[in-house]
Scaffold this motif. Sequence first.
Motif, short mmCIF file in Angstrom:
data_model
loop_
_atom_site.label_atom_id
_atom_site.label_comp_id
_atom_site.label_asym_id
_atom_site.label_seq_id
_atom_site.Cartn_x
_atom_site.Cartn_y
_atom_site.Cartn_z
N GLU A 192 0.91 -1.12 0.05
CA GLU A 192 -0.10 0.23 -0.06
C GLU A 192 0.76 1.18 0.07
OE1 GLU A 192 -2.74 -0.47 3.36
OE2 GLU A 192 -3.84 -2.05 2.57
N ASN A 193 1.82 1.17 0.90
CA ASN A 193 3.06 2.23 0.71
C ASN A 193 3.41 2.56 -0.45
OD1 ASN A 193 2.34 3.07 3.50
ND2 ASN A 193 3.89 1.90 4.06
N LEU A 194 3.83 1.61 -1.18
CA LEU A 194 4.63 1.63 -2.49
C LEU A 194 3.53 2.10 -3.37
CD1 LEU A 194 6.85 -1.47 -2.58
CD2 LEU A 194 7.72 0.86 -2.37
N GLU A 195 2.24 1.47 -3.50
CA GLU A 195 1.40 2.10 -4.36
C GLU A 195 1.14 3.74 -4.23
OE1 GLU A 195 -2.04 -0.38 -3.49
OE2 GLU A 195 -1.39 -2.00 -5.02
N GLY A 196 1.24 3.86 -2.89
CA GLY A 196 0.96 5.53 -2.85
C GLY A 196 2.13 5.97 -3.44
N VAL A 197 3.37 5.71 -3.24
CA VAL A 197 4.59 6.57 -3.51
C VAL A 197 4.43 6.37 -5.25
CG1 VAL A 197 6.99 6.24 -3.99
CG2 VAL A 197 6.06 5.88 -1.75
N ILE A 198 4.07 5.28 -5.67
CA ILE A 198 3.98 5.20 -7.36
C ILE A 198 2.79 6.28 -7.54
CG2 ILE A 198 3.23 3.91 -9.06
CD1 ILE A 198 4.57 1.44 -7.55
N GLU A 199 1.88 6.45 -7.21
CA GLU A 199 0.71 7.35 -7.52
C GLU A 199 1.01 8.91 -7.30
OE1 GLU A 199 -3.44 8.08 -5.38
OE2 GLU A 199 -3.04 5.96 -6.10
N ALA A 200 1.80 9.05 -6.27
CA ALA A 200 2.39 10.36 -6.10
C ALA A 200 3.41 10.78 -7.35
CB ALA A 200 3.02 10.70 -4.70
N THR A 201 4.21 9.74 -7.53
CA THR A 201 5.25 9.85 -8.56
C THR A 201 4.70 9.88 -9.84
OG1 THR A 201 6.64 8.59 -7.12
CG2 THR A 201 7.30 8.91 -9.59
N GLN A 202 3.86 9.42 -10.23
CA GLN A 202 3.00 9.61 -11.39
C GLN A 202 2.40 10.80 -11.50
OE1 GLN A 202 0.37 6.29 -11.58
NE2 GLN A 202 1.75 4.82 -12.71
N LYS A 203 1.83 11.37 -10.41
CA LYS A 203 1.30 12.61 -10.74
C LYS A 203 2.39 13.93 -10.91
CE LYS A 203 -2.70 12.19 -7.52
NZ LYS A 203 -3.44 12.27 -6.18
N GLU A 204 3.45 13.75 -10.11
CA GLU A 204 4.57 14.65 -10.26
C GLU A 204 5.02 14.31 -11.88
OE1 GLU A 204 7.98 13.85 -7.70
OE2 GLU A 204 6.54 13.89 -5.94
N VAL A 205 4.99 13.32 -12.24
CA VAL A 205 5.70 13.04 -13.69
C VAL A 205 4.74 13.80 -14.79
CG1 VAL A 205 5.67 11.46 -15.53
CG2 VAL A 205 6.81 10.78 -13.16
N GLU A 206 3.28 13.44 -14.27
CA GLU A 206 2.25 14.39 -15.22
C GLU A 206 2.39 15.88 -15.16
OE1 GLU A 206 -1.38 12.76 -13.93
OE2 GLU A 206 -1.04 10.67 -14.66
N GLU A 207 2.65 16.36 -14.17
CA GLU A 207 2.60 17.73 -13.44
C GLU A 207 4.11 18.09 -14.47
OE1 GLU A 207 2.86 18.41 -9.46
OE2 GLU A 207 1.07 17.97 -9.17
N ILE A 208 5.14 17.42 -14.42
CA ILE A 208 6.50 17.85 -14.98
C ILE A 208 6.08 17.80 -16.72
CG2 ILE A 208 8.85 16.98 -15.65
CD1 ILE A 208 8.91 16.30 -12.75
N GLN A 209 5.41 16.75 -17.14
CA GLN A 209 5.05 16.70 -18.55
C GLN A 209 3.98 18.02 -19.00
OE1 GLN A 209 3.54 12.79 -18.88
NE2 GLN A 209 5.31 11.85 -19.58
N GLU A 210 3.16 18.25 -18.23
CA GLU A 210 2.38 19.61 -18.40
C GLU A 210 3.25 20.64 -18.56
OE1 GLU A 210 -0.95 20.68 -16.36
OE2 GLU A 210 -1.52 18.52 -16.15
N LYS A 211 4.21 20.70 -17.62
CA LYS A 211 5.16 21.79 -17.59
C LYS A 211 6.00 21.96 -18.89
CE LYS A 211 5.44 22.85 -12.53
NZ LYS A 211 6.35 22.77 -11.58
#
Length: 155
Positions: free
Chosen positions: A89-108
């Motif tokens: 569950e912790n790793l899924e949370g980290v992956i989710e957060a990292t994916q959001k960061e990647v999406e934000e960076i891709q938007e930028k």
Amino acid sequence: MKKTNILDLSPLEGLLNSLFELAALYDQERSNMADKTSEDEKLELISKAKERLESFKLEASEKVKKVSSSEKKLKRVVKKLQTLQQERENLEGVIEATQKEVEEIQEKISTAETKVSSYDNVNLLTVDDSSNLEEKKKNLEISCQELINYKFCLD
């Protein structure tokens, strides 16, 4: 006429009484012997039953130890499973957060690419600005490629 008893049956009568007394004694001794044999057999059966009971007690004790050991192993496995579930569950949370960061960076990056492409259409840039802009564009493309590679690594 007077009848006389020619035969004296009294000795025969005594022998017959003696025979019946011996038969009675024999029957009594045989009964006592049967009772004694029956008691010996009962004692032997009780002894065998006690031995079997002890054997069953030992076997039951061993099985209780095995069950106890199995219960302990099961508890350890359940605890390990709970720990692994929590880590998952912790790793899924980290992956989710990292994916959001990647999406934000891709938007930028997309926004920056749009700005850069809009600058390509403007010829008001100086040669220094243009080379600076090209260098920043290359850096952005490299960063974009690194993020894409990073995203593939996460998946």
